[in-house]
Design an enzyme around this catalytic site. Sequence first.
Site, mmCIF file in Angstrom:
data_model
loop_
_atom_site.group_PDB
_atom_site.id
_atom_site.type_symbol
_atom_site.label_atom_id
_atom_site.label_comp_id
_atom_site.label_asym_id
_atom_site.label_seq_id
_atom_site.Cartn_x
_atom_site.Cartn_y
_atom_site.Cartn_z
ATOM 1 N N TYR A 18 33.604 31.367 -17.148
ATOM 2 C CA TYR A 18 34.571 31.841 -18.470
ATOM 3 C C TYR A 18 33.728 32.027 -19.377
ATOM 4 O O TYR A 18 32.934 31.055 -20.275
ATOM 5 C CB TYR A 18 35.846 30.895 -18.427
ATOM 6 C CG TYR A 18 36.710 31.058 -17.099
ATOM 7 C CD1 TYR A 18 37.891 32.037 -17.348
ATOM 8 C CD2 TYR A 18 36.927 30.643 -15.662
ATOM 9 C CE1 TYR A 18 39.332 32.185 -15.806
ATOM 10 C CE2 TYR A 18 37.428 30.413 -14.804
ATOM 11 C CZ TYR A 18 38.061 31.186 -15.121
ATOM 12 O OH TYR A 18 39.019 30.977 -13.787
ATOM 13 N N GLU A 20 20.369 36.289 -14.594
ATOM 14 C CA GLU A 20 19.494 35.023 -13.972
ATOM 15 C C GLU A 20 18.170 34.988 -12.979
ATOM 16 O O GLU A 20 17.799 34.893 -12.265
ATOM 17 C CB GLU A 20 19.833 33.930 -13.042
ATOM 18 C CG GLU A 20 21.468 33.919 -13.761
ATOM 19 C CD GLU A 20 21.978 32.411 -15.165
ATOM 20 O OE1 GLU A 20 20.869 32.546 -15.106
ATOM 21 O OE2 GLU A 20 23.008 32.309 -15.524
#
Length: 429
Positions: A378, A397
């Site tokens: 979030y 990532e």
Amino acid sequence: MAVFETLRTGSRGPLVEMAQLGLQRAGFYQGNIDGVFGRITAEAARRFQQSNNLTPDGVIGPRTWETLTPWLTGFRYHIIRQGDTLYRISQRYDSSITAIETANPNIDPMNLRVGSRLAIPLDFNVVPTNISFTSFLLELTLQGLKARYPFINISVAGRSVMGKPLYYVQIGSGNNQVFYNGSHHANEWITTTVLMKFIEDYAKAYANDSEIFNTSAEELFNTASLYIIPMVNPDGVDLVTGLLNSGSFYNDALSISADYPGIPFPNGWKANINGIDTNLQYPAGWETAREIKFAQGFVSPAPRDFVGNAPLEAPESRAVYEFTRLRNFSITLSYHTQGEVIFWKYLDYLPENSFEIAQQFGDVSGYLVEETPSESGYAGYKDWFIMTYNRPSYTIEAGKGVSPLPLSQFNEIYNDNIGILVLGLTVTA
């Protein structure tokens, strides 16, 4: 612009790395680039000074920095003299006629105007991949890239807490608008290096009418307009890399860190200099992110994971938010470390082809494609972009290990991600 500090025996840090890099490029330093100003660095500085008619004291002060700067920006200026030709100029500076013409698109090679100034690219890549990136190094490399490739546009999207510019680069003339960003998190600054190297490789391929990742750079240029903010969080990056090592902002960060003794300082610092996590600041489930992070104990300014007192409180996050709202991006990539994974989804939003694109990214990189873990799912930039525009947006990532990842991983990280960076330019809204 940041200011060069005087360096001498005993100095340490990223400015010493920059000096060692410049001396190495100039042919005077053969030691390791380690950020430690020792005997070998001092001897190299003296030889450089002697060669350039400077006082050979082995201290790198203002005049020595000024003379060394072209070896950091990758270009120098030449005032045209009577009898000059592009060939003679290129030989004098060990450059090439093609590079000089690219850097000076308005010159007439057959009618060089005496007294006019040319930017002369030097014979090495501008963007270093073997030293710590700082906001200062970013300014110098952007200056060098703009001089070499004037078709690149460079401007400022906003300012950090400390007033440092959030630079963005725009390259390409196509209608399809694409956005990449790096270093939302301070100790993930290697992502800035990835994006800066990509800018240089792409610009060079376009200038040379060649390919990048088996794709015509000219075709990419003509179909897409790429926008990149390579360093969203310059204050935090400078803290982690050591450029910011004193003063009130440093002391405030040190005080914040003391409240979270389990997080190493400064290597564990992800936040902006006020202790707000810039990738937990976007209005997409911010209240839920607050509940999660408060439950984890991040209830005040912290080196990481503090969501702030309200969405978009951090000026860096607000700048990226406003920058996005002013444009019509078909896709965004946010670069982070680490895990070698691609996060593609926010809640139940399913932008058209978003999973298929993620799979393509996974295929060319070898990275896993996964949904974001709920504890991190979030208030991120990706989450807000997907929710607001219902278009593909990804968090990449890169690399593996503990951030900040060592530069020894850089080549592997870049080779894994060059395909993603190129393919991203082909996605249309």
